[in-house]
Write a protein that holds these residues in place. Sequence first.
Motif, PDB file in Angstrom:
ATOM      1  N   UNK A   5       0.796  -1.200   0.017  1.00  0.00           N
ATOM      2  CA  UNK A   5       0.010  -0.086   0.102  1.00  0.00           C
ATOM      3  C   UNK A   5       1.017   1.225  -0.061  1.00  0.00           C
ATOM      4  N   UNK A   6       1.988   1.064  -0.901  1.00  0.00           N
ATOM      5  CA  UNK A   6       2.699   2.407  -0.862  1.00  0.00           C
ATOM      6  C   UNK A   6       2.365   3.499  -1.656  1.00  0.00           C
ATOM      7  N   UNK A   7       3.249   4.320  -1.940  1.00  0.00           N
ATOM      8  CA  UNK A   7       2.996   5.752  -2.507  1.00  0.00           C
ATOM      9  C   UNK A   7       2.268   5.390  -4.033  1.00  0.00           C
ATOM     10  N   UNK A   8       2.670   4.477  -4.923  1.00  0.00           N
ATOM     11  CA  UNK A   8       2.291   4.285  -6.119  1.00  0.00           C
ATOM     12  C   UNK A   8       0.863   3.682  -5.973  1.00  0.00           C
ATOM     13  N   UNK A   9       0.455   2.848  -4.883  1.00  0.00           N
ATOM     14  CA  UNK A   9      -1.034   2.317  -4.732  1.00  0.00           C
ATOM     15  C   UNK A   9      -1.737   3.435  -4.311  1.00  0.00           C
ATOM     16  N   UNK A  10      -1.381   4.297  -3.413  1.00  0.00           N
ATOM     17  CA  UNK A  10      -2.076   5.483  -3.279  1.00  0.00           C
ATOM     18  C   UNK A  10      -2.320   6.373  -4.550  1.00  0.00           C
ATOM     19  N   UNK A  11      -1.517   6.557  -5.088  1.00  0.00           N
ATOM     20  CA  UNK A  11      -1.702   7.360  -6.552  1.00  0.00           C
ATOM     21  C   UNK A  11      -2.722   6.805  -7.454  1.00  0.00           C
ATOM     22  N   UNK A  12      -2.519   5.358  -7.490  1.00  0.00           N
ATOM     23  CA  UNK A  12      -3.709   4.519  -8.425  1.00  0.00           C
ATOM     24  C   UNK A  12      -5.184   4.850  -8.048  1.00  0.00           C
ATOM     25  N   UNK A  13      -5.216   4.666  -6.623  1.00  0.00           N
ATOM     26  CA  UNK A  13      -6.435   4.763  -6.154  1.00  0.00           C
ATOM     27  C   UNK A  13      -6.913   5.962  -5.577  1.00  0.00           C
ATOM     28  N   UNK A  14      -6.319   6.982  -5.565  1.00  0.00           N
ATOM     29  CA  UNK A  14      -6.375   8.297  -4.957  1.00  0.00           C
ATOM     30  C   UNK A  14      -7.929   8.790  -5.271  1.00  0.00           C
ATOM     31  N   UNK A  15      -8.661   9.035  -4.414  1.00  0.00           N
ATOM     32  CA  UNK A  15     -10.109   9.600  -4.429  1.00  0.00           C
ATOM     33  C   UNK A  15     -10.945   8.430  -4.781  1.00  0.00           C
ATOM     34  N   UNK A  16     -10.793   7.220  -4.810  1.00  0.00           N
ATOM     35  CA  UNK A  16     -11.403   6.128  -5.251  1.00  0.00           C
ATOM     36  C   UNK A  16     -12.002   5.310  -3.758  1.00  0.00           C
ATOM     37  N   UNK A  17     -11.516   5.690  -2.882  1.00  0.00           N
ATOM     38  CA  UNK A  17     -11.863   5.019  -1.673  1.00  0.00           C
ATOM     39  C   UNK A  17     -12.839   5.677  -0.983  1.00  0.00           C
ATOM     40  N   UNK A  18     -13.822   4.932  -0.666  1.00  0.00           N
ATOM     41  CA  UNK A  18     -14.960   5.489   0.135  1.00  0.00           C
ATOM     42  C   UNK A  18     -14.644   5.688   1.645  1.00  0.00           C
ATOM     43  N   UNK A  19     -15.406   6.490   2.328  1.00  0.00           N
ATOM     44  CA  UNK A  19     -15.462   6.997   3.799  1.00  0.00           C
ATOM     45  C   UNK A  19     -15.250   5.586   4.553  1.00  0.00           C
ATOM     46  N   UNK A  20     -14.119   5.003   5.410  1.00  0.00           N
ATOM     47  CA  UNK A  20     -13.984   4.244   6.334  1.00  0.00           C
ATOM     48  C   UNK A  20     -13.545   2.802   5.595  1.00  0.00           C
ATOM     49  N   UNK A  21     -13.221   3.275   4.309  1.00  0.00           N
ATOM     50  CA  UNK A  21     -12.770   2.252   3.685  1.00  0.00           C
ATOM     51  C   UNK A  21     -11.081   2.120   3.639  1.00  0.00           C
ATOM     52  N   UNK A  22     -10.539   1.119   3.664  1.00  0.00           N
ATOM     53  CA  UNK A  22      -9.077   0.802   3.748  1.00  0.00           C
ATOM     54  C   UNK A  22      -8.709   0.015   2.869  1.00  0.00           C
ATOM     55  N   UNK A  23      -7.400   0.529   2.000  1.00  0.00           N
ATOM     56  CA  UNK A  23      -7.033  -0.340   0.992  1.00  0.00           C
ATOM     57  C   UNK A  23      -5.905  -1.243   1.601  1.00  0.00           C
ATOM     58  N   UNK A  24      -6.060  -2.772   1.387  1.00  0.00           N
ATOM     59  CA  UNK A  24      -5.248  -3.545   2.200  1.00  0.00           C
ATOM     60  C   UNK A  24      -4.236  -4.129   1.258  1.00  0.00           C
ATOM     61  N   UNK A  25      -4.285  -4.277   0.008  1.00  0.00           N
ATOM     62  CA  UNK A  25      -3.456  -4.830  -0.765  1.00  0.00           C
ATOM     63  C   UNK A  25      -3.569  -4.192  -2.087  1.00  0.00           C
ATOM     64  N   UNK A  26      -2.424  -4.436  -2.995  1.00  0.00           N
ATOM     65  CA  UNK A  26      -2.290  -3.832  -4.360  1.00  0.00           C
ATOM     66  C   UNK A  26      -1.633  -4.771  -4.942  1.00  0.00           C
ATOM     67  N   UNK A  27      -1.630  -4.947  -6.326  1.00  0.00           N
ATOM     68  CA  UNK A  27      -1.322  -5.943  -6.896  1.00  0.00           C
ATOM     69  C   UNK A  27      -1.127  -5.012  -8.595  1.00  0.00           C
ATOM     70  N   UNK A  28       0.106  -5.107  -9.203  1.00  0.00           N
ATOM     71  CA  UNK A  28       0.223  -4.496 -10.320  1.00  0.00           C
ATOM     72  C   UNK A  28       0.265  -5.760 -11.338  1.00  0.00           C
TER      73      UNK A  28
END
Length: 192
Positions: A5-28
Amino acid sequence: MTPGTGAAADDAFRGALQDGETLTETVQVGAAAVGVTDRRLLVRQGANLRAVDLTNVRAVRRRTLQDRGRLSAALQWGGLAAVLIVARAFAPLESLVAPVEPPPDGGFDALYAAVAVLVNALRYLDEAFLAVAILSIALAGWHLVAFYRTREDVLEVTVAGGDPVRLPSPGDPTDVDRLRGAVGARSRAGTD
């Protein structure tokens, strides 16, 4: 494919997360990024983002897409070629091309001349069968080559009630298992 859930993952899904939702894993996966949250599966391909509730994800699998119409056409053209070759081999055409002579005192010379022209044209029927059979074999081969060239391996996420998500096949075979495990773990956690 690397989880995190590094910076690249945060950039890819910036603004897509809903309130209270957490990104647990990203896969390229190639140029696409797949994110698993505690509620949804997020897929970013270029500027497009698709979100699927984890309860609607049915399967994550590697699949080969192929145009079965090309295979069907190849079989049909090959069948036509086989029929023509068998017909040419077992149907004697010599009896069809026997010369037709008018009777010596019968008349109807024009009619017999027309029949003689048709009989002479039938002499080429044997070659026509062979020519069409060769053309059919060529078309069958072309369809088979097109069938094999258009096959594509993809990573497919099947979605209940929606179109599947298709991504380029990942290079590492364990990546599919890792994504399947992440989706499965989040789906089970949401139902407990």
